[in-house]
Motif scaffolding. Structure first.
Motif, PDB file in Angstrom:
ATOM      1  N   ILE A 197       0.553  -1.047  -0.153  1.00 14.40           N
ATOM      2  CA  ILE A 197       0.296   0.041  -0.054  1.00 14.40           C
ATOM      3  C   ILE A 197       1.141   1.078   0.201  1.00 14.40           C
ATOM      4  O   ILE A 197       1.841   1.234   0.615  1.00 14.40           O
ATOM      5  CB  ILE A 197      -1.097   0.017   1.337  1.00 14.40           C
ATOM      6  N   VAL A 198       0.033   2.443  -0.157  1.00 10.65           N
ATOM      7  CA  VAL A 198       1.097   4.035  -0.225  1.00 10.65           C
ATOM      8  C   VAL A 198       0.277   4.191   0.944  1.00 10.65           C
ATOM      9  O   VAL A 198      -0.829   4.285   1.565  1.00 10.65           O
ATOM     10  CB  VAL A 198       0.063   4.531  -0.930  1.00 10.65           C
ATOM     11  N   CYS A 199       1.077   4.534   1.605  1.00 10.94           N
ATOM     12  CA  CYS A 199       1.038   4.964   3.532  1.00 10.94           C
ATOM     13  C   CYS A 199       1.670   5.897   4.025  1.00 10.94           C
ATOM     14  O   CYS A 199       2.451   6.571   3.259  1.00 10.94           O
ATOM     15  CB  CYS A 199       0.205   4.052   4.916  1.00 10.94           C
TER      16      CYS A 199
ATOM     17  N   ASP B 252       1.267  21.901   1.334  1.00 15.38           N
ATOM     18  CA  ASP B 252      -0.065  21.604   1.908  1.00 15.38           C
ATOM     19  C   ASP B 252       0.570  19.865   2.377  1.00 15.38           C
ATOM     20  O   ASP B 252      -0.776  19.380   3.050  1.00 15.38           O
ATOM     21  CB  ASP B 252      -0.824  21.281   0.677  1.00 15.38           C
ATOM     22  N   GLN B 253       1.294  19.802   2.435  1.00 16.48           N
ATOM     23  CA  GLN B 253       2.186  17.961   3.672  1.00 16.48           C
ATOM     24  C   GLN B 253       2.396  19.174   5.150  1.00 16.48           C
ATOM     25  O   GLN B 253       2.402  19.067   5.052  1.00 16.48           O
ATOM     26  CB  GLN B 253       3.209  17.391   2.794  1.00 16.48           C
ATOM     27  N   LYS B 254       0.942  17.980   5.562  1.00 25.50           N
ATOM     28  CA  LYS B 254       0.948  18.507   6.859  1.00 25.50           C
ATOM     29  C   LYS B 254       1.607  17.135   7.791  1.00 25.50           C
ATOM     30  O   LYS B 254       2.186  17.502   9.038  1.00 25.50           O
ATOM     31  CB  LYS B 254      -0.435  18.402   7.036  1.00 25.50           C
TER      32      LYS B 254
ATOM     33  N   ILE C 201       7.373  13.083   2.280  1.00 26.06           N
ATOM     34  CA  ILE C 201       8.447  12.483   3.359  1.00 26.06           C
ATOM     35  C   ILE C 201       9.518  14.279   2.608  1.00 26.06           C
ATOM     36  O   ILE C 201       8.957  15.087   1.566  1.00 26.06           O
ATOM     37  CB  ILE C 201       9.627  11.982   1.862  1.00 26.06           C
ATOM     38  N   ARG C 202       9.709  14.825   3.750  1.00 25.88           N
ATOM     39  CA  ARG C 202      10.388  16.366   3.850  1.00 25.88           C
ATOM     40  C   ARG C 202      12.099  15.894   4.060  1.00 25.88           C
ATOM     41  O   ARG C 202      12.150  15.712   5.785  1.00 25.88           O
ATOM     42  CB  ARG C 202       9.654  17.323   4.484  1.00 25.88           C
ATOM     43  N   PRO C 203      13.339  16.402   3.139  1.00 25.84           N
ATOM     44  CA  PRO C 203      14.344  15.827   3.706  1.00 25.84           C
ATOM     45  C   PRO C 203      14.644  16.669   5.414  1.00 25.84           C
ATOM     46  O   PRO C 203      13.510  17.785   4.925  1.00 25.84           O
ATOM     47  CB  PRO C 203      15.402  16.233   2.563  1.00 25.84           C
TER      48      PRO C 203
HETATM   49  O1  C5P Z   1       6.437  15.440  -1.767  1.00 30.40           O
HETATM   50  P1  C5P Z   1       5.498  16.118  -2.456  1.00 30.40           P
HETATM   51  O2  C5P Z   1       4.574  16.481  -0.867  1.00 30.40           O
HETATM   52  O3  C5P Z   1       5.629  17.305  -3.654  1.00 30.40           O
HETATM   53  O4  C5P Z   1       4.407  14.794  -2.975  1.00 30.40           O
HETATM   54  C1  C5P Z   1       3.476  15.045  -3.558  1.00 30.40           C
HETATM   55  C2  C5P Z   1       2.445  13.979  -4.461  1.00 30.40           C
HETATM   56  O5  C5P Z   1       2.754  12.484  -3.433  1.00 30.40           O
HETATM   57  C3  C5P Z   1       1.874  13.751  -5.380  1.00 30.40           C
HETATM   58  O6  C5P Z   1       2.673  12.958  -6.913  1.00 30.40           O
HETATM   59  C4  C5P Z   1       1.114  13.065  -4.533  1.00 30.40           C
HETATM   60  O7  C5P Z   1      -0.339  12.496  -5.525  1.00 30.40           O
HETATM   61  C5  C5P Z   1       1.827  12.060  -4.072  1.00 30.40           C
HETATM   62  N1  C5P Z   1       0.748  11.570  -2.391  1.00 30.40           N
HETATM   63  C6  C5P Z   1       0.888  12.625  -1.607  1.00 30.40           C
HETATM   64  N2  C5P Z   1      -0.451  11.625  -0.187  1.00 30.40           N
HETATM   65  C7  C5P Z   1      -0.586  10.453  -0.682  1.00 30.40           C
HETATM   66  C8  C5P Z   1      -0.626  10.010  -1.860  1.00 30.40           C
HETATM   67  C9  C5P Z   1       0.464  10.663  -2.684  1.00 30.40           C
HETATM   68  O8  C5P Z   1       0.507  13.724  -1.596  1.00 30.40           O
HETATM   69  N3  C5P Z   1      -1.517  10.811   0.433  1.00 30.40           N
END
Ligand code: C5P
Length: 255
Positions: A158-160, A203-205, A183-185
């Motif tokens: 899976i992706v998680c 927008d990644q929290k 993921i953020r380095p």
């Molecule tokens: O590292 P970054 O935030 O730019 O990565 C964005 C990528 O990760 C997009 O291709 C998005 O589809 C994928 N992704 C995500 N969150 C998820 C599944 C996939 O941000 N839950």
């Protein structure tokens, strides 16, 4: 042996075929895999898969999130498998037959990954969709329940989130593939990002560093914007590789 760069999946989240090809040329061999999503696949079709393969050794993750009746998913997955991609995604949906059909269609050539619950889905969405309250109030229980179905149907993994990777590995074993976005380095989190000209508006929290994700058991890390938006994407990718290498034990490809 798996090396640090093999962990990295670079998503080709780019507006045109031309810009995608520039990044493929630049990063092929610098990252383990390229992720091709719906936007690029609709724009460029199977040709972009062929192009990526001819550009160098990096593998391909085709993130099309299939969801249809089992026969259609099986037939679609068998076309995907013919393209020679390493991984492809399918929604878990309501019916396990669809997951089993995806695996059958892949004929062992492509690893099928189940999309459990999209991160854009909220507790309220789950409630409104008619799910039991226990799932609405604990979305991770729905993720784990669906991950169990993914495993039982013979999918690769899976992706998680990196925050859930440990729990998933513990429950479903080390061979169940876990791919983590968000993921953020360390250098991008620690305020040095301006030297790489990465965007601060992100927008990644629920983010984790590459090493935190790998130590939790992640097999692959989707890393997009910290590389894509860097002034020099190739050196940003190498910086991530160095960060991973420095933290891994020698037996796992580190120093
Ligand atoms: O590292 P970054 O935030 O730019 O990565 C964005 C990528 O990760 C997009 O291709 C998005 O589809 C994928 N992704 C995500 N969150 C998820 C599944 C996939 O941000 N839950």
């Amino acid at each position: 042996m798996k090396t640090a760069k093999d962990y990295i999946i670079f998503p080709l989240d780019l507006p045109s075929q031309q810009s995608a090809k520039e990044y493929i040329r630049l990063l092929s061999g610098e990252v383990g895999m390229f992720k091709i999503g719906l936007e690029l696949f609709i724009e460029a079709g199977p040709d972009i898969v062929k192009y990526t393969k001819s550009a160098g050794p990096s593998g391909i993750f085709l993130d099309l999130k299939l969801h249809d009746i089992p026969a259609t998913v099986s037939r679609a997955m068998s076309r995907v498998a013919e393209m020679g991609v390493r991984f492809a995604t399918v929604h878990c949906g309501e019916n396990r037959e669809m997951l089993k059909s995806a695996v059958e269609g892949s004929r062992g050539k492509t690893g099928v990954l189940g999309v459990t619950v999209l991160t854009s889905v909220s507790a309220e969405d789950i409630r409104t969709a008619g799910f039991r309250e226990e799932y609405a109030s604990h979305l991770s229980s729905l993720v784990l329940q669906r991950a169990a179905a993914v495993k039982e149907c013979g999918c690769a993994g899976i992706v998680c989130s990196g925050l859930e990777a440990g729990k998933v590995k513990e429950k479903f074993g080390k061979d169940f593939i876990v791919i983590t976005p968000g993921i953020r380095p360390a250098w991008a989190i620690s305020g040095q990002q301006n030297t790489q000209n990465t965007q601060n508006t992100d927008d990644q929290k629920r983010v984790v560093t590459p090493l935190q994700a790998i130590r939790s058991g992640a097999d692959y890390l989707v890393i997009g914007r910290p590389i894509r938006d860097a002034e020099n994407p190739k050196s940003a990718a190498r910086r991530v590789v160095a960060e991973i290498t420095a933290g891994l034990p020698e037996s796992a490809g580190g120093h």
